[in-house]
Design an enzyme around this catalytic site. Structure first.
Site, short mmCIF file in Angstrom:
data_model
loop_
_atom_site.label_atom_id
_atom_site.label_comp_id
_atom_site.label_asym_id
_atom_site.label_seq_id
_atom_site.Cartn_x
_atom_site.Cartn_y
_atom_site.Cartn_z
N ASP A 36 0.82 -1.21 0.00
CA ASP A 36 0.00 0.00 0.00
C ASP A 36 0.85 1.25 0.00
O ASP A 36 0.54 2.23 -0.68
CB ASP A 36 -0.94 0.01 1.22
CG ASP A 36 -2.03 -1.06 1.08
OD1 ASP A 36 -2.20 -1.56 -0.05
OD2 ASP A 36 -2.67 -1.40 2.10
N SER A 81 -21.54 -33.07 -14.94
CA SER A 81 -21.39 -34.04 -13.86
C SER A 81 -22.40 -35.16 -14.06
O SER A 81 -23.14 -35.16 -15.05
CB SER A 81 -21.54 -33.38 -12.50
OG SER A 81 -22.71 -32.65 -12.48
N LYS A 113 -16.23 -46.13 -11.72
CA LYS A 113 -16.22 -44.68 -11.50
C LYS A 113 -14.94 -44.37 -10.74
O LYS A 113 -14.81 -44.69 -9.56
CB LYS A 113 -17.44 -44.22 -10.73
CG LYS A 113 -17.45 -42.71 -10.57
CD LYS A 113 -18.77 -42.17 -10.13
CE LYS A 113 -18.84 -40.66 -10.30
NZ LYS A 113 -17.76 -39.92 -9.66
N ARG A 134 -11.51 -29.43 -14.71
CA ARG A 134 -12.93 -29.20 -14.95
C ARG A 134 -13.36 -27.78 -14.55
O ARG A 134 -14.17 -27.16 -15.21
CB ARG A 134 -13.73 -30.23 -14.14
CG ARG A 134 -15.19 -30.10 -14.28
CD ARG A 134 -15.87 -31.27 -13.60
NE ARG A 134 -17.29 -31.21 -13.83
CZ ARG A 134 -18.13 -30.53 -13.08
NH1 ARG A 134 -17.70 -29.87 -12.05
NH2 ARG A 134 -19.41 -30.51 -13.37
N LYS A 286 -23.66 -46.07 -18.85
CA LYS A 286 -23.87 -45.18 -20.00
C LYS A 286 -24.67 -45.91 -21.06
O LYS A 286 -24.37 -47.07 -21.35
CB LYS A 286 -22.52 -44.79 -20.61
CG LYS A 286 -21.65 -44.03 -19.67
CD LYS A 286 -20.26 -43.82 -20.24
CE LYS A 286 -19.40 -43.15 -19.18
NZ LYS A 286 -18.02 -43.04 -19.58
N LYS A 310 -23.33 -45.47 -7.09
CA LYS A 310 -22.26 -45.40 -6.10
C LYS A 310 -22.29 -46.60 -5.14
O LYS A 310 -23.36 -47.10 -4.81
CB LYS A 310 -22.40 -44.10 -5.27
CG LYS A 310 -22.31 -42.82 -6.09
CD LYS A 310 -20.94 -42.56 -6.62
CE LYS A 310 -20.13 -41.51 -5.99
NZ LYS A 310 -20.48 -40.28 -5.55
N CYS A 404 -31.91 -22.63 22.93
CA CYS A 404 -31.08 -22.58 21.73
C CYS A 404 -29.64 -22.25 22.13
O CYS A 404 -29.40 -21.28 22.85
CB CYS A 404 -31.61 -21.52 20.78
SG CYS A 404 -30.49 -21.16 19.43
N CYS A 407 -29.01 -18.36 20.62
CA CYS A 407 -29.68 -17.15 21.11
C CYS A 407 -30.29 -17.34 22.49
O CYS A 407 -30.73 -16.37 23.10
CB CYS A 407 -30.73 -16.68 20.11
SG CYS A 407 -32.11 -17.83 19.97
N CYS A 427 -32.41 -15.31 15.23
CA CYS A 427 -31.35 -16.05 15.92
C CYS A 427 -30.04 -15.91 15.14
O CYS A 427 -30.00 -16.21 13.94
CB CYS A 427 -31.75 -17.51 16.05
SG CYS A 427 -30.39 -18.55 16.61
S1 IVH Z 1 -18.38 -40.13 -18.01
C1 IVH Z 1 -21.17 -36.27 -18.59
N1 IVH Z 1 -17.13 -42.09 -16.89
O1 IVH Z 1 -17.27 -38.46 -12.56
C2 IVH Z 1 -20.17 -36.82 -17.70
N2 IVH Z 1 -17.12 -40.01 -15.77
O2 IVH Z 1 -19.55 -37.25 -11.21
C3 IVH Z 1 -19.50 -37.89 -18.44
N3 IVH Z 1 -15.88 -40.00 -13.68
O3 IVH Z 1 -16.77 -35.32 -13.84
C4 IVH Z 1 -18.46 -38.46 -17.62
N4 IVH Z 1 -15.25 -42.10 -13.74
O4 IVH Z 1 -14.84 -36.90 -14.23
C5 IVH Z 1 -17.48 -40.80 -16.79
N5 IVH Z 1 -16.08 -43.93 -16.03
C6 IVH Z 1 -16.40 -42.66 -15.93
C7 IVH Z 1 -15.99 -41.87 -14.84
C8 IVH Z 1 -16.39 -40.54 -14.79
C9 IVH Z 1 -15.19 -40.97 -13.06
C10 IVH Z 1 -16.03 -38.62 -13.19
C11 IVH Z 1 -16.04 -37.58 -14.27
C12 IVH Z 1 -17.16 -36.64 -13.94
C13 IVH Z 1 -17.61 -37.11 -12.60
C14 IVH Z 1 -19.10 -36.91 -12.46
#
Ligand code: IVH
Length: 661
Positions: A36, A81, A113, A134, A286, A310, A404, A407, A427
């Site tokens: 500054d 995502s 995944k 990303r 997919k 998951k 609480c 508050c 609060c």
């Molecule tokens: S396909 C439209 N395949 O998960 C998104 N993503 O939660 C298409 N990821 O940002 C992504 N393993 O980076 C795809 N076998 C897989 C994956 C995968 C991990 C990640 C990916 C995405 C994130 C989404």
């Protein structure tokens, strides 16, 4: 005078260098006071000696733009995502929605995944030109030099590659390398990485690519952005092309043709999970055929043609040390278990939710008990059960507070719900949580305005609600402890920038009960702009995908509340102008022609037509050979007869909604 000129140039150089180190390298070199005082000296010298004015002098940009460490990179196509599912029931729902839209045969590719860092590699005429993270999905960081050090990333593609390819994948670190890395860091007394994903991310976001090179990172390619100059029909074919071009994909993938095959693959991969050399946290499903992927299309932030399934929660055993009571945005008081830190699935868990008093009673839990804690993905860990055999007699009962903790007002309970609530709208804890939510990454994403800042600003009475954030000035912030002009200005700029956030973020940020990110996104897509959303009646809200009565009532209560409306009006007055979002095509009905007949149970004909159109379908007035579907309500007349003669598919309103998903 020569020396004045030299001094001006010297300060300019010093400030420019300090700006670069601070904003670009994230390495502050000058104290705020020195900076500054240099700045003031420069302004003074330039004022007194206008002959040395220079348009590139740092004096022209007070504080400099909010730069980041790496240069920014705008993805040609957003990096989306995935929606998550966690159970066989959710899988069934997803599968049935798919089946309703794609009438023909379809298959699904299941793959792991990966739990790593998402990355995009751009190959132009076969050469790696950019690698980027990303970021927020639209814009990431250019980390090309670091990614180039990864052995499995080809700098040049092989074979018959496309002229342009944006390939996406996951950067991972082997579990073994992660352990070694943390051991080394422990020796050097450096902070440890919490899990392999953080280690991979931390290694890619290194300014010195020599450090990255030592980290043994790896890449698996799984999807694409833009691709030019090549045709393919299925995701399977694409992954085979990846291999031909020299891009690594995973071998643990399978074509699946039914729900039971999907479930069997899920179980198989889950069993292999611990023996894999890197972390995975589920499988990705997919739709295989590109034609079917197109038909399903996209939501605003995720494709409808893919989903992450998951793995179930992982467990750990530890001691409950004490219980804190946290007041949330809506006044609900949640008991939070403070735990002896325990590592679960590579993540250190120090606290877990106990949900509510009923849960405490049901678990029969006491302070100092040995407990089983579960964690799944990003969800807050929760205490699952008590191992009573481990009791020593030192355990103490947990008492829910009568007042609480913030508050001091009396805590209220009601017959309808198990929650304890602080109903004091003023609060401080509630206001603080509301503001923290507003500023948070997934809501307005005000960079730099973390929880600590909100507490300080509230304490100093510099903010009272959302809108007052936009009145904050750099001068006000500078008065606060250790705030220099630059940092203060940076924060003010970050706040101002969020005036043009998208509508879904804004709706989510308001913190309406039951309105999570996904509902906010669907509301923003449906209503298009804030004015229409604010005018919505309960019956309009019920037309929004996935909005039921509970949510619709919560929204109408929120938007008809005078205080809320005044606050929103104030935000608008300050120039907050949420931008509409577009669904990426909304193409689930693309290419299909609809006719509507009769009275539908909940939608008017106009609404049904709008719904069809906004999802890419066409609506016509009369049935012909080119009609794909007749949407049939009560008292349908001649159109139904004609459609039946022509063998046209009939849909009820509910079936139409299922078709749209
Ligand atoms: S396909 C439209 N395949 O998960 C998104 N993503 O939660 C298409 N990821 O940002 C992504 N393993 O980076 C795809 N076998 C897989 C994956 C995968 C991990 C990640 C990916 C995405 C994130 C989404």
């Amino acid at each position: 005078m020569g020396s004045v000129k030299a001094r001006i140039e010297q300060i300019r150089e010093q400030i420019t260098e300090a700006n670069y180190k601070y904003y670009v390298l994230d390495q502050p070199t000058l104290s705020d006071e020195t900076y500054d005082s240099l700045f003031r000296e420069l302004l003074e010298l330039e004022k007194k000696n206008p002959e040395y004015n220079d348009s590139s002098s740092p004096s022209h940009k007070v504080g400099g733009p909010p730069l980041e460490k790496f240069s920014k990179y705008h993805h040609r196509e957003p990096m989306l995502s995935l929606q998550n599912i966690y159970s066989e029931k959710e899988l069934k729902d997803f599968y049935e929605r798919w089946a309703a839209v794609i009438n023909n045969n379809f298959s699904i590719i299941g793959e792991p995944k990966f739990d790593g860092l998402a990355i995009e590699l751009v190959y132009e005429n076969g050469l790696l030109t950019v690698a980027s993270t990303r970021g927020d999905g639209e814009t990431g960081e250019n980390v090309t030099n670091n990614v180039k050090t990864i052995r499995s990333v080809p700098l040049k593609l092989r074979g018959n590659y496309p002229s342009l390819l944006e390939v996406r994948g996951e950067i991972i670190i082997l579990k073994e390398d992660f352990e070694k890395l943390n051991q080394e860091r422990a020796k050097k007394q450096e902070p440890l990485f919490a899990n392999p994903r953080n280690a991979a991310a931390g290694s890619i976001r290194q300014l010195d690519s020599k450090v990255t090179a030592q980290r043994h990172l790896d890449l698996f390619c799984h999807s694409i952005g833009t691709i030019e100059g090549i045709n393919y029909k299925t995701h399977w074919e694409l992954t085979q092309l990846f291999s031909k071009w020299g891009l690594r994909t995973h071998t643990l993938k399978k074509e699946l043709k039914s729900i039971s095959e999907v479930q069997a693959f899920f179980n198989e991969v889950e069993q292999q999970r611990d023996s894999l050399p890197y972390e995975i946290d589920g499988i990705v499903l997919k739709i295989n055929e590109i034609k079917n992927q197109r038909e399903l299309g996209f939501l605003a932030r995720s494709p409808r043609w893919a989903v992450a399934y998951k793995f179930k929660a992982q467990e750990g055993i530890t001691e409950l040390k004490e219980v804190h009571f946290q007041v949330g945005r809506t006044g609900v008081i949640t008991p939070v278990a403070v735990l002896e830190p325990v590592s679960i699935g590579g993540v250190e868990v120090k606290s877990a939710t106990l949900h509510n008093e009923d849960q405490i009673k049901a678990l029969g839990i006491k302070i100092h008990d040995t407990v089983v804690v579960k964690r799944a993905g990003d969800v807050i860990p929760n205490v699952q059960s008590v191992i009573t055999e481990k009791r020593t007699g030192k355990e103490k009962p947990i008492h829910f507070p009568k007042n609480c903790p913030s508050c001091g007002d009396k805590v209220v309970t009601s017959e309808e719900e198990v929650a304890h609530r602080c109903i004091n709208v003023a609060c401080p804890a509630r206001l603080s949580e509301t503001l923290k939510h507003f500023a948070s990454k997934r809501a307005m994403n005000i960079e730099g305005l973390g929880d600590k800042w909100i507490d300080i600003l509230l304490q100093k009475k510099l903010i009272h609600h959302f809108s007052s954030l936009y009145d904050l000035t750099s001068e006000q912030l500078q008065i606060l402890e250790r705030q220099g002009e630059r940092s203060a200005q940076k924060l003010v700029d970050a706040i101002q920038k969020t005036k043009h956030n998208t509508l879904d973020r804004f709706i989510f940020a308001l913190g309406i009960r039951f309105v999570g990110e996904r509902t906010a996104e669907l509301l923003a897509l449906h209503f298009g702009n804030l004015e229409r959303f604010l005018e919505a009646k309960e019956e309009d809200l019920l037309k929004v995908e996935e909005v039921g009565e509970k949510v619709a009532t919560a929204i109408t209560q929120f938007i008809s509340d005078k205080k809320n409306r005044t606050e929103i009006d104030k935000l608008l007055e300050k120039g907050v102008q949420p931008k509409p979002i577009k669904s990426h095509g909304g193409t689930s009905l693309q290419g299909k022609t609809f006719v509507i007949t009769g009275t539908l149970p909940s939608l008017s004909r106009d609404d049904a037509a709008n719904l069809i159109r906004s999802n890419g379908g066409k609506v016509t007035g009369s049935v012909s050979k080119s009609t794909d579907y007749l949407v049939v309500g009560e008292d349908a007349g001649s159109k139904l007869i004609k459609a039946r003669e022509l063998g046209i598919k009939e849909l009820s309103e509910a079936q139409l909604k299922t078709l749209i998903g």
